[in-house]
Design a protein around this motif. Structure first.
Motif, PDB file in Angstrom:
ATOM      1  N   SER A  41       0.450  -1.119   0.126  1.00  0.00           N
ATOM      2  CA  SER A  41      -0.266   0.256   0.162  1.00  0.00           C
ATOM      3  C   SER A  41       1.065   0.923  -0.094  1.00  0.00           C
ATOM      4  O   SER A  41       2.278   1.236   0.281  1.00  0.00           O
ATOM      5  N   ILE A  42       0.026   2.114  -0.410  1.00  0.00           N
ATOM      6  CA  ILE A  42       0.825   3.851  -0.737  1.00  0.00           C
ATOM      7  C   ILE A  42       1.327   4.043   1.208  1.00  0.00           C
ATOM      8  O   ILE A  42       2.399   4.525   1.557  1.00  0.00           O
ATOM      9  N   ALA A  43       0.629   3.488   2.306  1.00  0.00           N
ATOM     10  CA  ALA A  43       1.094   3.687   3.749  1.00  0.00           C
ATOM     11  C   ALA A  43       2.417   3.765   4.301  1.00  0.00           C
ATOM     12  O   ALA A  43       3.109   3.450   4.815  1.00  0.00           O
ATOM     13  N   THR A  44       2.256   1.764   3.645  1.00  0.00           N
ATOM     14  CA  THR A  44       3.583   1.507   3.243  1.00  0.00           C
ATOM     15  C   THR A  44       4.617   1.970   2.858  1.00  0.00           C
ATOM     16  O   THR A  44       5.645   2.108   3.975  1.00  0.00           O
ATOM     17  N   VAL A  45       4.604   2.720   2.427  1.00  0.00           N
ATOM     18  CA  VAL A  45       5.935   2.842   1.141  1.00  0.00           C
ATOM     19  C   VAL A  45       5.757   4.308   2.232  1.00  0.00           C
ATOM     20  O   VAL A  45       7.499   5.170   2.510  1.00  0.00           O
ATOM     21  N   SER A  46       5.316   4.473   2.714  1.00  0.00           N
ATOM     22  CA  SER A  46       5.303   6.604   3.286  1.00  0.00           C
ATOM     23  C   SER A  46       5.685   5.610   4.772  1.00  0.00           C
ATOM     24  O   SER A  46       6.705   6.718   5.433  1.00  0.00           O
ATOM     25  N   PHE A  47       5.598   5.200   5.263  1.00  0.00           N
ATOM     26  CA  PHE A  47       5.927   4.348   6.628  1.00  0.00           C
ATOM     27  C   PHE A  47       7.939   3.698   6.411  1.00  0.00           C
ATOM     28  O   PHE A  47       8.717   4.511   7.627  1.00  0.00           O
ATOM     29  N   VAL A  48       7.825   3.517   5.744  1.00  0.00           N
ATOM     30  CA  VAL A  48       9.671   2.908   5.763  1.00  0.00           C
ATOM     31  C   VAL A  48       9.916   4.724   4.920  1.00  0.00           C
ATOM     32  O   VAL A  48      11.010   5.182   5.428  1.00  0.00           O
ATOM     33  N   VAL A  49       9.247   5.180   3.885  1.00  0.00           N
ATOM     34  CA  VAL A  49      10.302   6.973   3.704  1.00  0.00           C
ATOM     35  C   VAL A  49      10.170   7.627   4.785  1.00  0.00           C
ATOM     36  O   VAL A  49      11.598   8.355   5.046  1.00  0.00           O
ATOM     37  N   ALA A  98      12.708  -4.565   2.189  1.00  0.00           N
ATOM     38  CA  ALA A  98      13.609  -4.317   1.133  1.00  0.00           C
ATOM     39  C   ALA A  98      13.195  -4.594   0.177  1.00  0.00           C
ATOM     40  O   ALA A  98      13.368  -3.640  -1.007  1.00  0.00           O
ATOM     41  N   ARG A  99      11.502  -4.308   0.450  1.00  0.00           N
ATOM     42  CA  ARG A  99      10.869  -5.069  -1.364  1.00  0.00           C
ATOM     43  C   ARG A  99      10.762  -3.420  -1.374  1.00  0.00           C
ATOM     44  O   ARG A  99      10.285  -3.196  -3.350  1.00  0.00           O
ATOM     45  N   VAL A 100      10.355  -2.393  -0.536  1.00  0.00           N
ATOM     46  CA  VAL A 100       9.770  -0.952  -0.843  1.00  0.00           C
ATOM     47  C   VAL A 100      11.459  -0.293  -1.534  1.00  0.00           C
ATOM     48  O   VAL A 100      11.414   0.560  -2.756  1.00  0.00           O
ATOM     49  N   GLU A 101      12.254  -0.770  -0.412  1.00  0.00           N
ATOM     50  CA  GLU A 101      13.433   0.390  -1.036  1.00  0.00           C
ATOM     51  C   GLU A 101      13.799  -0.151  -2.235  1.00  0.00           C
ATOM     52  O   GLU A 101      14.272   0.434  -3.683  1.00  0.00           O
ATOM     53  N   ALA A 102      13.748  -1.379  -2.728  1.00  0.00           N
ATOM     54  CA  ALA A 102      14.275  -1.851  -4.612  1.00  0.00           C
ATOM     55  C   ALA A 102      13.725  -1.757  -5.335  1.00  0.00           C
ATOM     56  O   ALA A 102      14.230  -0.640  -6.210  1.00  0.00           O
ATOM     57  N   ALA A 103      12.174  -1.380  -4.969  1.00  0.00           N
ATOM     58  CA  ALA A 103      11.194  -0.447  -6.487  1.00  0.00           C
ATOM     59  C   ALA A 103      11.713   0.967  -6.211  1.00  0.00           C
ATOM     60  O   ALA A 103      11.693   1.765  -7.291  1.00  0.00           O
ATOM     61  N   LEU A 139      17.696   1.505  14.708  1.00  0.00           N
ATOM     62  CA  LEU A 139      16.703   2.642  14.827  1.00  0.00           C
ATOM     63  C   LEU A 139      16.011   2.338  13.455  1.00  0.00           C
ATOM     64  O   LEU A 139      14.762   2.667  14.330  1.00  0.00           O
ATOM     65  N   ASP A 140      15.355   1.191  13.196  1.00  0.00           N
ATOM     66  CA  ASP A 140      14.483   0.521  12.067  1.00  0.00           C
ATOM     67  C   ASP A 140      13.449  -0.341  13.251  1.00  0.00           C
ATOM     68  O   ASP A 140      12.327  -0.481  12.694  1.00  0.00           O
ATOM     69  N   THR A 198       8.266   6.181  10.264  1.00  0.00           N
ATOM     70  CA  THR A 198       6.780   6.486  10.836  1.00  0.00           C
ATOM     71  C   THR A 198       6.388   5.507  11.517  1.00  0.00           C
ATOM     72  O   THR A 198       5.601   5.707  12.881  1.00  0.00           O
ATOM     73  N   LYS A 199       6.420   4.424  11.142  1.00  0.00           N
ATOM     74  CA  LYS A 199       5.970   3.014  12.313  1.00  0.00           C
ATOM     75  C   LYS A 199       7.302   2.455  11.380  1.00  0.00           C
ATOM     76  O   LYS A 199       7.293   1.862  10.391  1.00  0.00           O
ATOM     77  N   TYR A 200       6.864   0.757  11.934  1.00  0.00           N
ATOM     78  CA  TYR A 200       7.786  -0.579  12.020  1.00  0.00           C
ATOM     79  C   TYR A 200       6.961  -0.933  10.714  1.00  0.00           C
ATOM     80  O   TYR A 200       5.618  -1.458  10.352  1.00  0.00           O
ATOM     81  N   VAL A 201       7.933  -1.132  10.019  1.00  0.00           N
ATOM     82  CA  VAL A 201       8.268  -2.088   8.955  1.00  0.00           C
ATOM     83  C   VAL A 201       8.404  -3.398   8.950  1.00  0.00           C
ATOM     84  O   VAL A 201      10.161  -3.863   8.708  1.00  0.00           O
ATOM     85  N   THR A 202       7.929  -4.613   8.513  1.00  0.00           N
ATOM     86  CA  THR A 202       9.463  -5.830   8.914  1.00  0.00           C
ATOM     87  C   THR A 202      10.125  -5.550   7.527  1.00  0.00           C
ATOM     88  O   THR A 202       9.971  -4.801   6.221  1.00  0.00           O
TER      89      THR A 202
END
Length: 320
Positions: A14-22, A34-39, A289-290, A25-29
């Motif tokens: 979801s776009i929310a998950t991308v926002s959390f990674v960027v 890794a998938r989001v950062e690769a994209a 940190l993450d 603001t919230k823990y993402v596995t």
């Protein structure tokens, strides 16, 4: 320029998950991150760093702290820095090299100013005031090195104890029984108490005694001249020494010359795992940190023997 929605579509989240990674603001596995950062890399997505910092109160900058004394930037140190910087970049962080006072007096400005999210500390001493200072400041940190008691501290380090044992095994297997150890002379300097030297010397003395062999420790000054003086001191202390361990790269040439070997053979070396240590140090800090860290990591990696022409069988009579 790619958008967050395009990144989300590419990563299958979801776009929310991308926002959390960027924004952090919230823990993402780790796997999803890794998938989001690769994209993001594939689409050349670049978030607004200022906006991200304001939103998350994080800079996504980590600092590698290095002492501001002497010329201590060795090839291994450079490998630490480059590999840690590459791994930080892969995980969406920037790493900077930050010189600090050996007493840690300037750490307040670095940490309290919010300039970095966390730090990796190098060139650790047995009783290092910078470690105490970082603990007091409650800043996330990881050590490349170990203090006297690092059981409650996150660290990665060379396994100096195993490295010395492996070095002595190699020499003893060739018949050597009289060993020398050359260390950098740090007495009276801010780096006195440098943990690697103390661990190496202690292991050397204990292992030589356990083998029923003879061991001599000398301390070298700077450069080739320091190596020549160390060789003279070693030969004065034990004229029959036949196998020497040197923990000071810039003194090796002078030591060989003064020991009577004029041919400068390629040195047999114990190769430090610099790249892996840098990568593991960056991972250990970024996991904190993450919010992905499970306990406090303790990684010990031995050096790897690389044989060359400077080592041969002991001369006749040296095994007595």
């Amino acid at each position: 320029m790619a958008t967050m929605q395009q990144v989300a579509d590419r990563a299958g989240v979801s776009i929310a998950t991308v926002s959390f990674v960027v924004n952090g603001t919230k823990y993402v596995t780790p796997a999803t991150t890794a998938r989001v950062e690769a994209a993001m890399r594939e689409l050349k997505f670049r978030g607004n760093l200022v906006a991200r910092a304001l939103a998350s109160r994080r800079t996504r900058i980590i600092a590698l702290l290095f002492p501001t004394v002497g010329n201590r930037f060795s090839p291994t140190t450079s490998e630490f820095f480059m590999s840690a910087a590459e791994r930080a970049s892969q995980r969406g962080y920037h790493l900077v090299l930050w010189p600090v006072d050996p007493a840690g007096e300037d750490l307040d400005d670095l940490v309290s100013g919010g300039l970095v999210d966390g730090v990796v500390l190098m060139e650790v001493r047995m009783d290092d005031p910078r470690v105490r200072k970082l603990s007091e400041l409650d800043v996330p940190f990881t050590l490349i090195g170990r203090t006297r008691d690092s059981s409650d501290l996150p660290f990665v380090d060379i396994d100096f104890e195993t490295t010395i044992e492996d070095s002595l095994d190699h020499l003893q297997g060739l018949g050597h029984r009289r060993f020398g150890l050359v260390l950098e002379n740090l007495e009276g300097t801010p780096m006195a108490g440098y943990a690697p030297h103390l661990r190496v010397e202690d292991t050397f003395r204990r292992s030589v005694a356990a083998r029923g062999a003879v061991g001599t420790v000398v301390y070298a000054g700077a450069g080739s001249e320091g190596g020549r003086e160390a060789a003279r001191a070693l030969l004065d202390a034990d004229p029959e020494v036949s196998g020497v361990l040197v923990m000071k790269d810039d003194s090796s040439a002078g030591l060989l010359v003064a020991a009577g070997d004029q041919h400068h053979p390629r040195l047999t070396t114990m190769v430090a795992p610099g790249r892996e240590l840098g990568e593991r140090a960056a991972d250990a800090l970024i996991d904190q940190l993450d919010g992905a860290s499970e306990g406090k990591p303790h990684f010990l990696l031995p050096c790897v023997l690389r044989p060359a022409e400077s080592v041969a069988a002991a001369p006749t009579g040296a095994t007595a």
